[in-house]
Design an enzyme around this catalytic site. Structure first.
Site, PDB file in Angstrom:
ATOM      1  N   GLY A  14       2.395  -2.160   7.849  1.00  0.00           N
ATOM      2  CA  GLY A  14       0.961  -1.863   7.830  1.00  0.00           C
ATOM      3  C   GLY A  14       0.177  -3.051   7.294  1.00  0.00           C
ATOM      4  N   ARG A  75       5.386  -3.109  14.280  1.00  0.00           N
ATOM      5  CA  ARG A  75       6.625  -2.438  13.902  1.00  0.00           C
ATOM      6  C   ARG A  75       7.661  -2.947  14.903  1.00  0.00           C
ATOM      7  NH1 ARG A  75       4.351   0.091   9.490  1.00  0.00           N
ATOM      8  NH2 ARG A  75       2.609   1.397   9.988  1.00  0.00           N
ATOM      9  N   ASP A 106       7.380  -1.572   1.849  1.00  0.00           N
ATOM     10  CA  ASP A 106       8.756  -1.158   1.620  1.00  0.00           C
ATOM     11  C   ASP A 106       9.679  -1.456   2.817  1.00  0.00           C
ATOM     12  OD1 ASP A 106      10.261   0.571  -0.330  1.00  0.00           O
ATOM     13  OD2 ASP A 106      10.635   1.650   1.538  1.00  0.00           O
ATOM     14  N   THR A 129       0.632  -4.109   0.662  1.00  0.00           N
ATOM     15  CA  THR A 129       0.405  -2.728   1.108  1.00  0.00           C
ATOM     16  C   THR A 129      -0.724  -2.121   0.293  1.00  0.00           C
ATOM     17  OG1 THR A 129       1.287  -0.469   1.060  1.00  0.00           O
ATOM     18  CG2 THR A 129       2.378  -2.032  -0.367  1.00  0.00           C
ATOM     19  N   ASP A 131      -0.931   0.877  -0.425  1.00  0.00           N
ATOM     20  CA  ASP A 131      -0.439   2.077  -1.118  1.00  0.00           C
ATOM     21  C   ASP A 131      -0.021   1.830  -2.568  1.00  0.00           C
ATOM     22  OD1 ASP A 131      -0.737   3.321   1.343  1.00  0.00           O
ATOM     23  OD2 ASP A 131       1.326   2.915   1.940  1.00  0.00           O
ATOM     24  N   ASP A 133       2.816   1.165  -3.708  1.00  0.00           N
ATOM     25  CA  ASP A 133       4.005   1.972  -4.007  1.00  0.00           C
ATOM     26  C   ASP A 133       5.276   1.140  -4.177  1.00  0.00           C
ATOM     27  OD1 ASP A 133       4.115   1.180  -1.380  1.00  0.00           O
ATOM     28  OD2 ASP A 133       4.753   3.114  -0.594  1.00  0.00           O
ATOM     29  N   ARG A 175       1.075   7.050   1.542  1.00  0.00           N
ATOM     30  CA  ARG A 175       2.463   7.186   1.980  1.00  0.00           C
ATOM     31  C   ARG A 175       3.362   7.700   0.844  1.00  0.00           C
ATOM     32  NH1 ARG A 175       5.835   3.096   5.762  1.00  0.00           N
ATOM     33  NH2 ARG A 175       6.330   1.956   3.883  1.00  0.00           N
TER      34      ARG A 175
END
Ligand code: ADP
Length: 326
Positions: A14, A75, A106, A129, A131, A133, A175
């Site tokens: 992303g 992707r 990730d 990212t 996110d 995360d 996510r």
């Protein structure tokens, strides 16, 4: 000292605001240290199709302020297969690229780790990212900008929400992590945040309705992190309609606008620091590490740690949100 003559750089997974600032810093730092730089387009896909271009300093001029990624991202399913990765390795040999800097989340780091082990190939990763995360770094590139975007959107929604008696559920990205929802809620003065880390332990919706929503408020805004655990804003709203039919419920899903926009000063500075650190790491013969920032200091986090561990959410923030929204 390292003997790398040419490094490759790619963005994958992303996209996130600040990726361009990172590309710029990696490119310029590599050139500053006497290396050649090759930009690889569309993530790991470019390694398979050979979509690669040499980057000079001017290739990265005028991009620090731009969202998205000039290298594009994709992707790439082939990279998940041994044959695809073998093809990628052959491209790197043909292009005489001796080390890679990969920017992504990730999945990108997982791919980097597998490839680095399989071919004993040096890779340094940057956490890109929205996110936030990834374990081992306090923040990721793109997170601060996304958080600011969410705050601005919620401010606008509040204007209309407070003109009616309504309960708004606003879904934000993440996510399976609640960083954007929880900090977005604090920053925008929302009443609550429903996040996967807590929802898997307790029923946040009923807690919120029973204890959290003050009746004297004529509108409430709740941020919901997208996740199967939270069931997203639509899932939560449907439950409210069934179980608490006296509420007038509305749903907004912020979606992809959270990824866009010009990166914040913090994201630009952090991406630049991390980009320079990626080249420093290669010069120090570090490999298979992600660059992180902990307590304002650059750190090297082994891929295995960054990927395998779940980054904990600061639970104090939930209490702060609760107290500040009564
Ligand atoms: P992000 O990096 O944002 O988490 P993805 O999960 O889509 O995004 O991963 C980006 C790319 O990384 C994938 O399209 C694929 O090429 C590669 N990748 C992800 N997981 C693996 C894996 N297990 N093995 C090899 N490559 C992977």
């Amino acid at each position: 000292m390292s003997t790398f003559k040419c490094i490759g750089i790619l963005t994958s997974g992303g996209d996130a605001p600040g990726m361009n600032a990172a590309i710029r810093a990696v490119t310029r730092s590599a050139i500053y240290n006497g290396m050649k730089v090759k930009g690889i387009y569309r993530g790991y896909k470019g390694l398979i199709t050979g979509e690669i271009e040499e980057f000079k300093t001017q290739n990265v001029s005028n991009i620090i302020q731009r969202g998205g990624t000039i290298l594009k991202t994709a992707r790439c399913l082939e990279f998940k297969t041994p044959e695809g990765r073998k093809q990628a390795f052959e491209t790197l040999q043909k292009e005489e690229i001796d080390a890679l800097v990969t920017i992504g989340g990730d999945g990108t780091l997982t791919g980097a780790r597998i490839f680095a082990q399989e071919f004993n190939y040096p890779i340094v990763g940057l956490p890109g990212t929205i996110d936030n995360d990834l374990f081992g770094t306090d923040v990721t590139i793109g997170y601060d900008t996304a958080l600011n975007t969410i705050m601005e959107c919620v401010d606008k929604i509040r204007d209309t929400a407070s003109s009616h008696d309504r309960l708004f559920f606003i879904e934000v990205m993440g996510r399976d992590a609640g960083f954007l929802a929880l900090n977005g809620a604090i920053a925008s003065g929302a009443e609550a945040a429903i996040i996967p880390e807590i929802s898997k332990e307790q029923d946040q919706l009923s807690d919120m309705i029973e204890f959290g929503l003050r009746t004297s408020k004529n509108s409430s805004i709740v941020l919901v992190a997208e996740s199967e655990v939270t069931q997203g804003a639509i899932g939560v709203a449907e439950r409210v309609k069934k179980e608490y039919p006296n509420f007038d419920v509305r749903v907004t899903i912020l979606g992809h606008l959270q990824r866009g926009g010009s990166p914040s000063a913090q994201d630009r500075i952090m991406a630049t620091r991390m980009g320079v650190a990626a080249i420093d790491a290669l010069l120090e013969d570090q490999r298979n590490v992600m660059i992180g920032i902990q307590n304002e200091q650059i750190v090297y986090v082994p891929f295995s740690k960054a990927i395998r561990n779940e980054k904990p959410i600061n639970r104090d923030l939930l209490n702060i949100l609760h107290i500040s929204s009564i």
